[in-house]
Design an enzyme around this catalytic site. Structure first.
Site, PDB file in Angstrom:
ATOM      1  N   ARG A   1       0.313  -1.447  -0.957  1.00 25.03           N
ATOM      2  CA  ARG A   1       0.865  -0.252  -0.292  1.00 25.03           C
ATOM      3  C   ARG A   1       1.928   0.448  -1.133  1.00 25.03           C
ATOM      4  O   ARG A   1       2.871   1.030  -0.592  1.00 25.03           O
ATOM      5  CB  ARG A   1       1.472  -0.606   1.071  1.00 25.03           C
TER       6      ARG A   1
ATOM      7  N   ARG B   1       1.937  14.050   2.079  1.00 29.33           N
ATOM      8  CA  ARG B   1       1.257  13.774   3.343  1.00 29.33           C
ATOM      9  C   ARG B   1       1.458  14.911   4.338  1.00 29.33           C
ATOM     10  O   ARG B   1       0.547  15.286   5.062  1.00 29.33           O
ATOM     11  CB  ARG B   1       1.785  12.471   3.936  1.00 29.33           C
TER      12      ARG B   1
ATOM     13  N   ARG C   1       4.912   5.481   2.668  1.00 37.25           N
ATOM     14  CA  ARG C   1       5.988   6.217   3.322  1.00 37.25           C
ATOM     15  C   ARG C   1       7.394   5.898   2.843  1.00 37.25           C
ATOM     16  O   ARG C   1       8.327   6.625   3.148  1.00 37.25           O
ATOM     17  CB  ARG C   1       5.905   6.001   4.838  1.00 37.25           C
TER      18      ARG C   1
ATOM     19  N   ASP D   1      -8.174   4.220   2.657  1.00 41.48           N
ATOM     20  CA  ASP D   1      -7.942   3.228   3.704  1.00 41.48           C
ATOM     21  C   ASP D   1      -9.206   2.395   3.894  1.00 41.48           C
ATOM     22  O   ASP D   1     -10.307   2.883   3.633  1.00 41.48           O
ATOM     23  CB  ASP D   1      -7.558   3.894   5.028  1.00 41.48           C
TER      24      ASP D   1
ATOM     25  N   TYR E   1     -11.201  -4.201  13.623  1.00 43.92           N
ATOM     26  CA  TYR E   1     -10.775  -2.870  14.098  1.00 43.92           C
ATOM     27  C   TYR E   1     -11.920  -2.151  14.801  1.00 43.92           C
ATOM     28  O   TYR E   1     -11.721  -1.446  15.788  1.00 43.92           O
ATOM     29  CB  TYR E   1     -10.253  -2.028  12.924  1.00 43.92           C
TER      30      TYR E   1
HETATM   31  O1  CP3 Z   1      -0.967   1.886  -1.897  1.00 42.87           O
HETATM   32  C1  CP3 Z   1      -1.948   1.224  -1.489  1.00 42.87           C
HETATM   33  O2  CP3 Z   1      -1.907  -0.004  -1.255  1.00 42.87           O
HETATM   34  C2  CP3 Z   1      -3.296   1.923  -1.347  1.00 42.87           C
HETATM   35  C3  CP3 Z   1      -3.609   2.483  -0.082  1.00 42.87           C
HETATM   36  C4  CP3 Z   1      -3.937   1.620   1.120  1.00 42.87           C
HETATM   37  C5  CP3 Z   1      -3.671   2.064   2.446  1.00 42.87           C
HETATM   38  N1  CP3 Z   1      -4.220   1.195   3.329  1.00 42.87           N
HETATM   39  C6  CP3 Z   1      -2.928   3.287   2.768  1.00 42.87           C
HETATM   40  C7  CP3 Z   1      -2.346   3.438   4.101  1.00 42.87           C
HETATM   41  C8  CP3 Z   1      -4.610   0.405   1.236  1.00 42.87           C
HETATM   42  C9  CP3 Z   1      -5.077  -0.554   0.147  1.00 42.87           C
HETATM   43  C10 CP3 Z   1      -4.803   0.155   2.635  1.00 42.87           C
HETATM   44  C11 CP3 Z   1      -5.518  -1.012   3.172  1.00 42.87           C
HETATM   45  C12 CP3 Z   1      -5.534  -1.256   4.622  1.00 42.87           C
HETATM   46  N2  CP3 Z   1      -5.618  -0.340   5.621  1.00 42.87           N
HETATM   47  C13 CP3 Z   1      -5.553  -2.547   5.185  1.00 42.87           C
HETATM   48  C14 CP3 Z   1      -5.578  -3.837   4.426  1.00 42.87           C
HETATM   49  C15 CP3 Z   1      -4.222  -4.197   3.922  1.00 42.87           C
HETATM   50  C16 CP3 Z   1      -3.218  -4.475   4.973  1.00 42.87           C
HETATM   51  O3  CP3 Z   1      -2.216  -3.752   5.013  1.00 42.87           O
HETATM   52  O4  CP3 Z   1      -3.409  -5.440   5.745  1.00 42.87           O
HETATM   53  C17 CP3 Z   1      -5.580  -2.378   6.591  1.00 42.87           C
HETATM   54  C18 CP3 Z   1      -5.593  -3.494   7.618  1.00 42.87           C
HETATM   55  C19 CP3 Z   1      -5.638  -0.996   6.853  1.00 42.87           C
HETATM   56  C20 CP3 Z   1      -5.743  -0.333   8.190  1.00 42.87           C
HETATM   57  C21 CP3 Z   1      -4.536   0.466   8.453  1.00 42.87           C
HETATM   58  N3  CP3 Z   1      -4.236   1.652   7.805  1.00 42.87           N
HETATM   59  C22 CP3 Z   1      -3.506   0.213   9.392  1.00 42.87           C
HETATM   60  C23 CP3 Z   1      -3.455  -0.997  10.295  1.00 42.87           C
HETATM   61  C24 CP3 Z   1      -2.601   1.262   9.288  1.00 42.87           C
HETATM   62  C25 CP3 Z   1      -1.412   1.507  10.174  1.00 42.87           C
HETATM   63  C26 CP3 Z   1      -0.237   0.701   9.795  1.00 42.87           C
HETATM   64  C27 CP3 Z   1       0.747   1.554   9.059  1.00 42.87           C
HETATM   65  O5  CP3 Z   1       1.272   1.079   8.048  1.00 42.87           O
HETATM   66  O6  CP3 Z   1       1.005   2.664   9.536  1.00 42.87           O
HETATM   67  C28 CP3 Z   1      -3.041   2.117   8.256  1.00 42.87           C
HETATM   68  C29 CP3 Z   1      -2.384   3.356   7.798  1.00 42.87           C
HETATM   69  C30 CP3 Z   1      -2.101   3.482   6.329  1.00 42.87           C
HETATM   70  N4  CP3 Z   1      -2.924   3.102   5.306  1.00 42.87           N
HETATM   71  C31 CP3 Z   1      -0.940   4.095   5.765  1.00 42.87           C
HETATM   72  C32 CP3 Z   1      -1.100   4.078   4.377  1.00 42.87           C
HETATM   73  C33 CP3 Z   1      -0.177   4.654   3.338  1.00 42.87           C
HETATM   74  C34 CP3 Z   1       0.176   4.731   6.539  1.00 42.87           C
HETATM   75  C35 CP3 Z   1      -0.341   6.041   7.018  1.00 42.87           C
HETATM   76  C36 CP3 Z   1       0.674   7.114   7.020  1.00 42.87           C
HETATM   77  O7  CP3 Z   1       0.978   7.708   5.974  1.00 42.87           O
HETATM   78  O8  CP3 Z   1       1.131   7.382   8.148  1.00 42.87           O
END
Ligand code: CP3
Length: 341
Positions: free
Chosen positions: A22, A35, A26, A72, A147
Protein backbone atom coordinates in the site's frame (compact mmCIF):
# COMPACT_ATOMS: atom_id res chain seq x y z
CA UNK A 1 19.61 -7.06 -12.81
CA UNK A 2 17.35 -5.11 -10.43
CA UNK A 3 18.07 -5.82 -6.77
CA UNK A 4 14.59 -7.14 -5.96
CA UNK A 5 14.80 -9.60 -8.87
CA UNK A 6 18.26 -10.72 -7.77
CA UNK A 7 16.84 -11.59 -4.34
CA UNK A 8 14.02 -13.51 -6.01
CA UNK A 9 16.72 -15.39 -7.95
CA UNK A 10 18.31 -16.40 -4.64
CA UNK A 11 20.91 -13.70 -3.91
CA UNK A 12 21.33 -12.07 -0.52
CA UNK A 13 22.39 -8.50 0.24
CA UNK A 14 23.63 -6.80 3.37
CA UNK A 15 21.19 -3.99 2.50
CA UNK A 16 18.03 -5.71 1.32
CA UNK A 17 15.68 -4.26 -1.31
CA UNK A 18 12.71 -2.53 0.31
CA UNK A 19 9.17 -1.57 -0.68
CA UNK A 20 5.89 -1.27 1.25
CA UNK A 21 2.49 -2.84 0.73
CA UNK A 22 0.00 0.00 0.00
CA UNK A 23 2.91 2.35 -0.62
CA UNK A 24 0.69 4.38 -2.98
CA UNK A 25 -2.13 5.58 -0.78
CA UNK A 26 -3.82 8.02 1.52
CA UNK A 27 -0.83 8.73 3.81
CA UNK A 28 0.61 10.72 0.85
CA UNK A 29 -0.80 14.22 0.14
CA UNK A 30 0.08 13.86 -3.56
CA UNK A 31 -2.04 10.66 -3.68
CA UNK A 32 -5.01 12.37 -2.02
CA UNK A 33 -4.80 15.15 -4.57
CA UNK A 34 -4.83 12.81 -7.61
CA UNK A 35 -7.61 10.74 -6.08
CA UNK A 36 -9.70 13.83 -5.69
CA UNK A 37 -9.03 14.71 -9.32
CA UNK A 38 -10.17 11.19 -10.33
CA UNK A 39 -13.41 11.57 -8.35
CA UNK A 40 -13.31 8.14 -6.73
CA UNK A 41 -10.97 5.28 -5.96
CA UNK A 42 -12.42 3.07 -8.70
CA UNK A 43 -12.17 5.86 -11.29
CA UNK A 44 -8.54 6.19 -10.32
CA UNK A 45 -7.99 2.43 -10.84
CA UNK A 46 -9.65 2.64 -14.28
CA UNK A 47 -7.61 5.64 -15.46
CA UNK A 48 -4.18 4.49 -16.74
CA UNK A 49 -2.65 7.99 -16.75
CA UNK A 50 -3.63 8.75 -13.15
CA UNK A 51 -3.04 5.19 -11.91
CA UNK A 52 0.47 5.28 -13.39
CA UNK A 53 1.05 8.64 -11.71
CA UNK A 54 0.14 7.39 -8.23
CA UNK A 55 2.17 4.19 -8.77
CA UNK A 56 5.23 6.39 -9.40
CA UNK A 57 4.65 8.83 -6.51
CA UNK A 58 6.25 6.73 -3.75
CA UNK A 59 9.18 5.89 -6.05
CA UNK A 60 9.92 9.58 -6.63
CA UNK A 61 9.51 10.47 -2.97
CA UNK A 62 11.32 7.56 -1.32
CA UNK A 63 13.25 5.68 -4.03
CA UNK A 64 11.86 2.27 -3.09
CA UNK A 65 13.39 -0.73 -4.87
CA UNK A 66 10.02 -1.70 -6.34
CA UNK A 67 6.85 -0.04 -7.56
CA UNK A 68 3.58 -1.91 -7.20
CA UNK A 69 0.93 -1.46 -9.85
CA UNK A 70 -1.86 0.76 -8.55
CA UNK A 71 -5.18 -1.05 -8.80
CA UNK A 72 -7.27 -3.25 -6.50
CA UNK A 73 -7.82 -6.99 -6.11
CA UNK A 74 -11.58 -6.47 -6.57
CA UNK A 75 -11.36 -5.24 -10.16
CA UNK A 76 -11.27 -8.94 -11.13
CA UNK A 77 -14.73 -9.83 -9.75
CA UNK A 78 -15.96 -6.52 -11.15
CA UNK A 79 -14.69 -7.59 -14.59
CA UNK A 80 -16.54 -10.88 -14.07
CA UNK A 81 -19.76 -8.87 -13.87
CA UNK A 82 -20.19 -8.39 -10.09
CA UNK A 83 -21.15 -4.95 -8.86
CA UNK A 84 -18.53 -3.10 -6.80
CA UNK A 85 -18.41 0.21 -5.00
CA UNK A 86 -16.35 1.70 -2.17
CA UNK A 87 -17.90 3.72 0.60
CA UNK A 88 -15.86 5.96 2.89
CA UNK A 89 -15.17 4.13 6.15
CA UNK A 90 -16.93 0.92 5.02
CA UNK A 91 -14.49 -0.47 2.49
CA UNK A 92 -15.70 -2.47 -0.50
CA UNK A 93 -19.38 -3.26 -1.07
CA UNK A 94 -20.48 -5.95 -3.54
CA UNK A 95 -23.73 -7.72 -4.25
CA UNK A 96 -23.37 -11.02 -2.30
CA UNK A 97 -22.71 -13.99 -4.57
CA UNK A 98 -24.98 -17.06 -4.32
CA UNK A 99 -24.11 -20.50 -5.72
CA UNK A 100 -26.62 -19.99 -8.54
CA UNK A 101 -24.69 -16.88 -9.70
CA UNK A 102 -21.46 -18.75 -10.44
CA UNK A 103 -22.50 -20.03 -13.90
CA UNK A 104 -23.20 -16.44 -15.01
CA UNK A 105 -19.70 -15.11 -14.16
CA UNK A 106 -18.40 -13.60 -17.38
CA UNK A 107 -14.97 -15.22 -17.57
CA UNK A 108 -14.71 -14.92 -21.37
CA UNK A 109 -15.01 -11.11 -21.39
CA UNK A 110 -13.20 -10.34 -18.15
CA UNK A 111 -9.70 -9.75 -19.52
CA UNK A 112 -11.00 -7.23 -22.06
CA UNK A 113 -12.56 -5.22 -19.18
CA UNK A 114 -9.17 -5.19 -17.47
CA UNK A 115 -7.38 -3.54 -20.42
CA UNK A 116 -6.83 -0.25 -18.48
CA UNK A 117 -4.75 -2.19 -15.92
CA UNK A 118 -2.42 -3.50 -18.63
CA UNK A 119 -2.08 0.00 -20.02
CA UNK A 120 -1.14 1.25 -16.54
CA UNK A 121 1.60 -1.40 -16.37
CA UNK A 122 2.97 -0.27 -19.75
CA UNK A 123 2.95 3.38 -18.74
CA UNK A 124 4.69 2.76 -15.41
CA UNK A 125 7.26 0.50 -17.03
CA UNK A 126 8.16 3.25 -19.52
CA UNK A 127 8.82 5.77 -16.73
CA UNK A 128 10.42 3.73 -13.96
CA UNK A 129 14.13 4.13 -13.18
CA UNK A 130 16.05 1.13 -14.55
CA UNK A 131 16.95 -0.12 -11.06
CA UNK A 132 13.33 -0.19 -9.85
CA UNK A 133 11.31 -3.40 -10.25
CA UNK A 134 7.65 -3.31 -11.24
CA UNK A 135 5.38 -5.66 -9.29
CA UNK A 136 2.03 -6.70 -10.74
CA UNK A 137 -0.56 -8.32 -8.46
CA UNK A 138 -3.92 -9.91 -7.95
CA UNK A 139 -5.92 -11.29 -5.06
CA UNK A 140 -5.77 -15.03 -4.41
CA UNK A 141 -8.99 -16.92 -5.24
CA UNK A 142 -9.93 -17.42 -1.57
CA UNK A 143 -9.53 -13.76 -0.58
CA UNK A 144 -11.37 -12.51 -3.67
CA UNK A 145 -14.15 -15.03 -3.00
CA UNK A 146 -14.56 -13.83 0.60
CA UNK A 147 -15.55 -10.35 -0.64
CA UNK A 148 -17.70 -11.75 -3.47
CA UNK A 149 -19.63 -14.02 -1.10
CA UNK A 150 -20.10 -11.71 1.90
CA UNK A 151 -20.43 -8.57 -0.20
CA UNK A 152 -18.65 -6.51 2.45
CA UNK A 153 -15.78 -6.60 4.93
CA UNK A 154 -16.26 -9.04 7.84
CA UNK A 155 -13.87 -9.77 10.73
CA UNK A 156 -13.68 -13.55 10.18
CA UNK A 157 -15.16 -14.30 6.74
CA UNK A 158 -17.88 -16.49 8.26
CA UNK A 159 -20.12 -16.21 5.14
CA UNK A 160 -17.43 -17.56 2.79
CA UNK A 161 -16.43 -20.33 5.22
CA UNK A 162 -20.05 -21.43 5.50
CA UNK A 163 -20.46 -21.33 1.74
CA UNK A 164 -17.41 -23.61 1.35
CA UNK A 165 -18.81 -26.13 3.88
CA UNK A 166 -22.41 -26.11 2.71
CA UNK A 167 -21.80 -26.03 -1.04
CA UNK A 168 -18.40 -27.68 -1.54
CA UNK A 169 -18.87 -28.44 -5.24
CA UNK A 170 -19.96 -24.93 -6.14
CA UNK A 171 -17.15 -23.55 -3.99
CA UNK A 172 -14.59 -25.72 -5.81
CA UNK A 173 -15.95 -24.50 -9.16
CA UNK A 174 -15.60 -20.89 -7.97
CA UNK A 175 -11.99 -21.50 -6.85
CA UNK A 176 -11.11 -23.04 -10.24
CA UNK A 177 -12.74 -20.20 -12.15
CA UNK A 178 -10.99 -17.52 -10.05
CA UNK A 179 -7.64 -19.35 -10.23
CA UNK A 180 -7.79 -19.54 -14.03
CA UNK A 181 -8.89 -15.96 -14.63
CA UNK A 182 -6.38 -14.63 -12.06
CA UNK A 183 -3.52 -16.58 -13.67
CA UNK A 184 -4.47 -15.19 -17.10
CA UNK A 185 -4.67 -11.72 -15.56
CA UNK A 186 -1.14 -12.01 -14.12
CA UNK A 187 0.19 -13.41 -17.41
CA UNK A 188 -1.18 -10.29 -19.16
CA UNK A 189 0.51 -8.06 -16.56
CA UNK A 190 3.81 -9.88 -17.16
CA UNK A 191 3.35 -9.49 -20.93
CA UNK A 192 2.71 -5.76 -20.40
CA UNK A 193 6.02 -5.38 -18.55
CA UNK A 194 5.63 -6.39 -14.89
CA UNK A 195 8.95 -7.82 -13.64
CA UNK A 196 7.30 -10.05 -11.07
CA UNK A 197 3.88 -10.55 -9.49
CA UNK A 198 2.46 -10.84 -5.98
CA UNK A 199 -0.60 -12.90 -5.03
CA UNK A 200 -2.39 -11.37 -2.01
CA UNK A 201 -4.20 -13.92 0.17
CA UNK A 202 -5.12 -11.47 2.91
CA UNK A 203 -7.70 -13.79 4.49
CA UNK A 204 -5.65 -17.01 4.52
CA UNK A 205 -5.59 -16.81 8.32
CA UNK A 206 -9.24 -17.64 9.02
CA UNK A 207 -9.23 -21.25 7.76
CA UNK A 208 -8.66 -24.59 9.46
CA UNK A 209 -5.92 -26.79 8.00
CA UNK A 210 -8.20 -28.85 5.74
CA UNK A 211 -9.89 -25.79 4.26
CA UNK A 212 -6.53 -24.03 3.93
CA UNK A 213 -5.35 -26.87 1.69
CA UNK A 214 -8.46 -26.63 -0.52
CA UNK A 215 -9.00 -22.88 -0.57
CA UNK A 216 -5.48 -21.41 -0.29
CA UNK A 217 -2.84 -23.93 -1.30
CA UNK A 218 -4.55 -25.73 -4.20
CA UNK A 219 -5.86 -22.68 -6.10
CA UNK A 220 -2.57 -20.79 -5.76
CA UNK A 221 -0.61 -23.88 -6.84
CA UNK A 222 -2.92 -24.11 -9.88
CA UNK A 223 -2.33 -20.42 -10.67
CA UNK A 224 1.43 -20.74 -10.38
CA UNK A 225 1.43 -23.81 -12.63
CA UNK A 226 -0.52 -21.91 -15.26
CA UNK A 227 1.70 -18.82 -15.09
CA UNK A 228 4.89 -20.89 -15.27
CA UNK A 229 3.58 -22.77 -18.34
CA UNK A 230 3.71 -19.38 -20.11
CA UNK A 231 6.63 -17.77 -18.21
CA UNK A 232 8.79 -20.56 -16.72
CA UNK A 233 11.04 -18.05 -14.92
CA UNK A 234 8.36 -15.63 -13.68
CA UNK A 235 9.15 -14.57 -10.10
CA UNK A 236 6.00 -14.97 -8.00
CA UNK A 237 5.63 -13.71 -4.42
CA UNK A 238 2.75 -15.27 -2.48
CA UNK A 239 1.42 -13.59 0.69
CA UNK A 240 -0.93 -15.81 2.70
CA UNK A 241 -1.49 -13.38 5.56
CA UNK A 242 -2.06 -15.06 8.91
CA UNK A 243 -1.15 -18.59 7.72
CA UNK A 244 0.79 -19.19 10.96
CA UNK A 245 2.07 -22.74 11.31
CA UNK A 246 0.74 -23.49 7.81
CA UNK A 247 3.24 -21.14 6.12
CA UNK A 248 5.75 -23.97 5.72
CA UNK A 249 3.33 -26.31 3.97
CA UNK A 250 2.14 -23.42 1.81
CA UNK A 251 5.66 -22.55 0.68
CA UNK A 252 6.52 -26.16 -0.14
CA UNK A 253 3.30 -26.96 -2.01
CA UNK A 254 2.59 -23.75 -3.96
CA UNK A 255 6.26 -23.45 -5.02
CA UNK A 256 6.03 -19.67 -5.05
CA UNK A 257 9.39 -17.96 -5.68
CA UNK A 258 9.17 -16.07 -2.39
CA UNK A 259 6.82 -15.95 0.58
CA UNK A 260 5.45 -12.78 2.21
CA UNK A 261 5.14 -12.98 5.99
CA UNK A 262 2.76 -11.03 8.21
CA UNK A 263 4.11 -9.50 11.44
CA UNK A 264 2.82 -12.26 13.73
CA UNK A 265 5.32 -14.77 12.30
CA UNK A 266 8.16 -15.28 14.82
CA UNK A 267 11.55 -14.40 13.33
CA UNK A 268 13.16 -17.74 14.21
CA UNK A 269 10.38 -19.52 12.29
CA UNK A 270 10.88 -17.02 9.44
CA UNK A 271 14.63 -17.70 9.36
CA UNK A 272 13.97 -21.44 9.15
CA UNK A 273 11.53 -21.00 6.28
CA UNK A 274 14.14 -18.79 4.63
CA UNK A 275 16.38 -21.85 4.22
CA UNK A 276 13.82 -23.07 1.63
CA UNK A 277 12.69 -19.83 0.01
CA UNK A 278 13.34 -16.07 -0.16
CA UNK A 279 11.27 -14.18 2.43
CA UNK A 280 9.50 -10.81 2.31
CA UNK A 281 8.26 -8.94 5.35
CA UNK A 282 7.33 -8.41 8.08
CA UNK A 283 7.37 -5.16 10.12
CA UNK A 284 4.17 -4.49 12.07
CA UNK A 285 2.58 -1.43 10.36
CA UNK A 286 1.78 -0.13 13.88
CA UNK A 287 5.51 0.05 14.63
CA UNK A 288 5.84 2.24 11.54
CA UNK A 289 2.93 4.39 12.69
CA UNK A 290 4.32 4.65 16.25
CA UNK A 291 7.88 5.50 15.16
CA UNK A 292 10.68 6.03 17.70
CA UNK A 293 12.03 3.07 19.63
CA UNK A 294 9.18 0.78 18.53
CA UNK A 295 10.19 1.30 14.91
CA UNK A 296 13.93 0.99 15.53
CA UNK A 297 13.57 -2.20 17.57
CA UNK A 298 11.27 -3.76 14.97
CA UNK A 299 13.67 -3.00 12.11
CA UNK A 300 16.66 -4.23 14.12
CA UNK A 301 15.09 -7.57 15.03
CA UNK A 302 14.04 -8.26 11.44
CA UNK A 303 17.38 -7.28 9.94
CA UNK A 304 19.36 -9.31 12.44
CA UNK A 305 17.27 -12.43 11.79
CA UNK A 306 16.73 -12.31 8.04
CA UNK A 307 19.63 -10.37 6.51
CA UNK A 308 21.83 -13.43 6.04
CA UNK A 309 19.71 -15.10 3.37
CA UNK A 310 17.59 -13.85 0.43
CA UNK A 311 15.33 -11.18 1.92
CA UNK A 312 13.05 -8.32 0.84
CA UNK A 313 12.24 -5.78 3.57
CA UNK A 314 8.53 -4.93 3.73
CA UNK A 315 5.72 -4.39 6.19
CA UNK A 316 3.69 -7.34 7.46
CA UNK A 317 0.59 -5.74 5.87
CA UNK A 318 -0.32 -2.40 4.28
CA UNK A 319 0.73 1.00 5.62
CA UNK A 320 -2.22 2.77 7.24
CA UNK A 321 -3.43 6.25 6.20
CA UNK A 322 -2.49 7.87 9.56
CA UNK A 323 1.21 6.96 9.26
CA UNK A 324 3.55 10.00 9.33
CA UNK A 325 5.66 10.29 6.17
CA UNK A 326 8.64 11.07 8.36
CA UNK A 327 8.44 7.56 9.85
CA UNK A 328 8.69 6.03 6.38
CA UNK A 329 11.83 8.10 5.82
CA UNK A 330 13.26 6.92 9.14
CA UNK A 331 12.51 3.27 8.32
CA UNK A 332 14.28 3.61 4.96
CA UNK A 333 17.26 5.23 6.61
CA UNK A 334 17.49 2.53 9.28
CA UNK A 335 17.35 -0.29 6.70
CA UNK A 336 19.69 1.33 4.19
CA UNK A 337 22.29 2.75 6.56
CA UNK A 338 22.44 -0.38 8.69
CA UNK A 339 22.46 1.94 11.74
CA UNK A 340 19.60 0.34 13.65
CA UNK A 341 21.58 -1.47 16.33
O1 CP3 B 1 0.24 0.55 -3.18
C1 CP3 B 1 -0.20 -0.61 -3.33
O2 CP3 B 1 -0.01 -1.54 -2.51
C2 CP3 B 1 -0.95 -0.95 -4.62
C3 CP3 B 1 -2.36 -0.80 -4.62
C4 CP3 B 1 -3.26 -1.75 -3.85
C5 CP3 B 1 -4.52 -1.32 -3.35
N1 CP3 B 1 -5.21 -2.39 -2.88
C6 CP3 B 1 -4.99 0.08 -3.38
C7 CP3 B 1 -6.07 0.49 -2.48
C8 CP3 B 1 -3.18 -3.11 -3.60
C9 CP3 B 1 -2.03 -4.08 -3.85
C10 CP3 B 1 -4.42 -3.51 -3.00
C11 CP3 B 1 -4.74 -4.90 -2.62
C12 CP3 B 1 -5.98 -5.18 -1.87
N2 CP3 B 1 -7.20 -4.59 -2.02
C13 CP3 B 1 -6.09 -6.21 -0.92
C14 CP3 B 1 -5.00 -7.16 -0.53
C15 CP3 B 1 -4.04 -6.54 0.41
C16 CP3 B 1 -4.60 -6.17 1.73
O3 CP3 B 1 -4.58 -4.97 2.05
O4 CP3 B 1 -5.05 -7.07 2.47
C17 CP3 B 1 -7.42 -6.18 -0.44
C18 CP3 B 1 -7.99 -7.11 0.62
C19 CP3 B 1 -8.11 -5.18 -1.15
C20 CP3 B 1 -9.55 -4.82 -1.02
C21 CP3 B 1 -9.69 -3.45 -0.51
N3 CP3 B 1 -9.40 -2.32 -1.24
C22 CP3 B 1 -10.16 -3.04 0.76
C23 CP3 B 1 -10.58 -3.98 1.87
C24 CP3 B 1 -10.14 -1.65 0.77
C25 CP3 B 1 -10.67 -0.75 1.85
C26 CP3 B 1 -9.73 -0.59 2.97
C27 CP3 B 1 -9.05 0.74 2.88
O5 CP3 B 1 -7.83 0.78 3.09
O6 CP3 B 1 -9.76 1.72 2.64
C28 CP3 B 1 -9.60 -1.22 -0.46
C29 CP3 B 1 -9.39 0.18 -0.89
C30 CP3 B 1 -8.02 0.54 -1.39
N4 CP3 B 1 -7.22 -0.22 -2.19
C31 CP3 B 1 -7.37 1.79 -1.15
C32 CP3 B 1 -6.16 1.76 -1.84
C33 CP3 B 1 -5.13 2.85 -1.96
C34 CP3 B 1 -7.94 2.95 -0.39
C35 CP3 B 1 -8.94 3.59 -1.29
C36 CP3 B 1 -8.99 5.06 -1.18
O7 CP3 B 1 -8.14 5.77 -1.74
O8 CP3 B 1 -9.96 5.49 -0.52
Amino acid sequence: MKKLLRVLAGEKFETPPIWMMRQAGRYLPEYRQVREQAGSFLNLCANPVLAAEVTLQPIRRFGFDAAILFSDILVVPQALGRSLRFEEGKGPLMEPLAAADIAALAAAEALACLAPVFETVERVKAELPSETALIGFCGAPWTVATYMIAGHATPDQAPARLFAYRQPQEFAALMDLLADISADYLIKQLEAGADCVQIFDSWAGVLDAQSFELACIAPVRRMIGKIRARFPQAPIIAFPRGAGALYRDYAAKTRATAIGLDWTVPLDFAAQLQQQTPIQGNLDPMRLLAGGEALRQGVAAIMQSLQNRPFIFNLGHGITPETPIENVEIMLKLVRSGEYA
